[in-house]
Design a protein around this motif. Structure first.
Motif, PDB file in Angstrom:
ATOM      1  N   CYS A 136       0.912  -1.146  -0.091  1.00  0.00           N
ATOM      2  CA  CYS A 136      -0.080  -0.037  -0.135  1.00  0.00           C
ATOM      3  C   CYS A 136       0.832   1.362   0.073  1.00  0.00           C
ATOM      4  CB  CYS A 136      -1.161   0.012   1.099  1.00  0.00           C
ATOM      5  SG  CYS A 136      -1.706   1.450   1.304  1.00  0.00           S
ATOM      6  N   HIS A 172       1.312   3.235   3.400  1.00  0.00           N
ATOM      7  CA  HIS A 172       1.565   2.655   4.593  1.00  0.00           C
ATOM      8  C   HIS A 172       2.788   3.466   5.437  1.00  0.00           C
ATOM      9  CE1 HIS A 172       5.130   0.204   2.711  1.00  0.00           C
ATOM     10  NE2 HIS A 172       5.651   0.580   3.620  1.00  0.00           N
ATOM     11  N   CYS A 182       0.500   5.726   7.175  1.00  0.00           N
ATOM     12  CA  CYS A 182      -0.921   5.330   7.856  1.00  0.00           C
ATOM     13  C   CYS A 182      -0.657   4.772   9.189  1.00  0.00           C
ATOM     14  CB  CYS A 182      -1.380   4.293   6.987  1.00  0.00           C
ATOM     15  SG  CYS A 182      -2.796   3.625   7.506  1.00  0.00           S
ATOM     16  N   ALA A 213      -1.312   1.028   9.628  1.00  0.00           N
ATOM     17  CA  ALA A 213      -0.447   0.154   8.943  1.00  0.00           C
ATOM     18  C   ALA A 213      -0.431  -1.271   9.555  1.00  0.00           C
ATOM     19  CB  ALA A 213       0.586   0.657   8.476  1.00  0.00           C
ATOM     20  N   CYS A 248       0.384  -4.794   4.813  1.00  0.00           N
ATOM     21  CA  CYS A 248       0.366  -3.513   4.079  1.00  0.00           C
ATOM     22  C   CYS A 248       1.617  -3.132   3.364  1.00  0.00           C
ATOM     23  CB  CYS A 248      -0.061  -2.270   4.719  1.00  0.00           C
ATOM     24  SG  CYS A 248      -1.597  -2.542   5.717  1.00  0.00           S
ATOM     25  N   GLN A 249       2.731  -3.559   3.927  1.00  0.00           N
ATOM     26  CA  GLN A 249       4.029  -3.303   3.504  1.00  0.00           C
ATOM     27  C   GLN A 249       4.379  -4.193   1.991  1.00  0.00           C
ATOM     28  OE1 GLN A 249       7.095  -3.592   6.443  1.00  0.00           O
ATOM     29  NE2 GLN A 249       5.696  -2.812   7.870  1.00  0.00           N
ATOM     30  N   CYS A 254      -8.103  -0.547   0.636  1.00  0.00           N
ATOM     31  CA  CYS A 254      -7.289  -0.825   2.069  1.00  0.00           C
ATOM     32  C   CYS A 254      -7.646  -2.033   2.530  1.00  0.00           C
ATOM     33  CB  CYS A 254      -8.092   0.372   3.069  1.00  0.00           C
ATOM     34  SG  CYS A 254      -7.404   0.398   4.626  1.00  0.00           S
TER      35      CYS A 254
END
Ligand SMILES: Nc1ncnc2c1ncn2[C@@H]1O[C@H](COP(=O)(O)OP(=O)(O)O)[C@@H](O)[C@H]1O
Ligand code: SF4
Ligand SMILES: [Mg+2]
Length: 327
Positions: free
Chosen positions: A289, A292, A295, A298, A302-303, A320
């Motif tokens: 994302c 991230h 965020c 996170a 997400c990474q 998301c």
């Protein structure tokens, strides 16, 4: 009036730029990265996001017919990305017009207003138009944007910022377009003038049955004006919904942060998210994302995994991992 009839259908539109970094190393900047949106006749569709997220580039893909990296764009049912000849493109481009942020940039300071407003007619092979008919058109355009016909004798520097933006709007209207891309049309104006220009745009939309793609970094402006809104971050749409749903059932952490940062509309919201850090470089965006790194929610996933834009309720799309029930 807003309809459900599509006028713009963008599917998987990409616009990449070849770039070189400070050491001369080649790279690709994905300014618009796989964006699909449908805009309906008579609608005001908003695009918001911080500077550099690709809003203007997205708007320009509608004008720069054929020059996108990938994807298709239909305007009023015609596949404009398949146009081959310059003639086809010119015949079509009167359908979509652009109003810029800085009106001065597109008004030649050496030309009188009447010459500036005559340009679109000349470009579009209306040379056969008599001088008298042209003058009448120019008077009509000036009146339409709330300026007296006498203004045609002036030069741009003899006008205020708001008046110049009215000229920019008049020029965009000259060829009776269906769609107007308003790219931050009031950002450069005094706050006191902004509302007047916005009201003019709203009036014109009703009178001329226009569809607007309204681009702004200011969620407050977009909220008051738009029917639906797409939030962009580093070349992607992260959330897209009717404006009420976007404000009251906000799903994406980035949208929440933008709302928190918009003083005119943030009051009623309880959850406040303050963004830290700068927008990462679009030439080298974070993996997974792209949000991230900033965020507050996170997670590990997400990474590494890109969240897909998915419809989570009627016409409400979000990208998301927090909202993906299947994960
Ligand atoms: N012609 C270009 N060549 C290389 N990079 C560009 C070009 N036009 C825009 N960009 C880059 O694309 C990204 C998106 O720009 P832009 O669409 O202007 O964003 P926004 O309008 O949201 O501020 C930025 O990183 C910008 O530097
Ligand atoms: S996918 Fe993860 S990092 Fe991206 S917005 Fe959602 S929670 Fe935040
Ligand atoms: Mg821009």
């Amino acid at each position: 009036m807003m309809t459900k009839e599509p006028i713009i259908e963008m599917a998987h539109v990409k616009k990449y730029f070849d770039i070189r970094d400070s050491k001369g190393k080649k790279g690709t900047l994905k300014a618009v990265d796989d964006i699909s949106i449908t805009i309906h006749k008579g609608e005001t569709f908003g695009i918001v996001g911080e500077s550099g997220c690709g809003k203007s580039t997205l708007g320009k893909t509608l004008l720069n017919l054929g020059a996108i990296t990938d994807g298709t764009i239909l305007i009023d049912g015609q596949n404009v990305t398949a146009f081959k000849t310059q003639k086809e493109k010119i015949a079509f481009c009167s359908k979509v017009q652009l109003v810029f942020q800085d009106p001065s940039a597109c008004l030649n300071p050496r030309n009188k207003i009447k010459d500036i407003l005559a340009e679109p007619f000349k470009i579009h092979h209306k040379k056969e138009m008599s001088k008298k008919a042209m003058e009448a058109e120019i008077d009509r355009l000036l009146t339409m944007v709330g300026l007296a016909p006498e203004y045609k004798q002036r030069y741009p520097h003899e006008m205020s910022g708001g008046q110049k933006q009215r000229i920019g709007i008049a020029r965009a209207l000259a060829l009776n377009p269906d769609v107007i891309i308003c790219d931050e049309p009031v950002s450069a104006l005094d706050v006191s003038i902004q509302a007047q220009v916005i009201n003019l745009l709203v009036d014109l939309q009703e009178k001329m049955n226009l569809t607007y793609l309204f681009i702004s970094h200011d969620l407050g402006v977009v909220y008051h004006l738009c029917d639906r809104i797409a939030v962009m971050y580093l070349g992607n749409i992260v959330e897209l919904a009717d404006k009420e749903a976007l404000y009251h059932d906000t799903l994406h952490p980035y949208t929440k942060a933008l709302i928190s940062a918009a003083p005119t509309i943030a009051e009623e919201k309880t959850e406040r998210i303050v963004l830290t850090g700068d927008v990462p470089s679009p030439a080298n965006p974070p993996k997974g994302c792209k949000f991230h790194t900033r965020c507050p929610f996170a997670m590990e996933i997400c990474q590494r995994k890109v969240p897909e834009l998915m419809e989570v309720s009627d016409n409400h799309l979000v990208a998301c991992h927090l909202c993906n029930k299947e994960e």
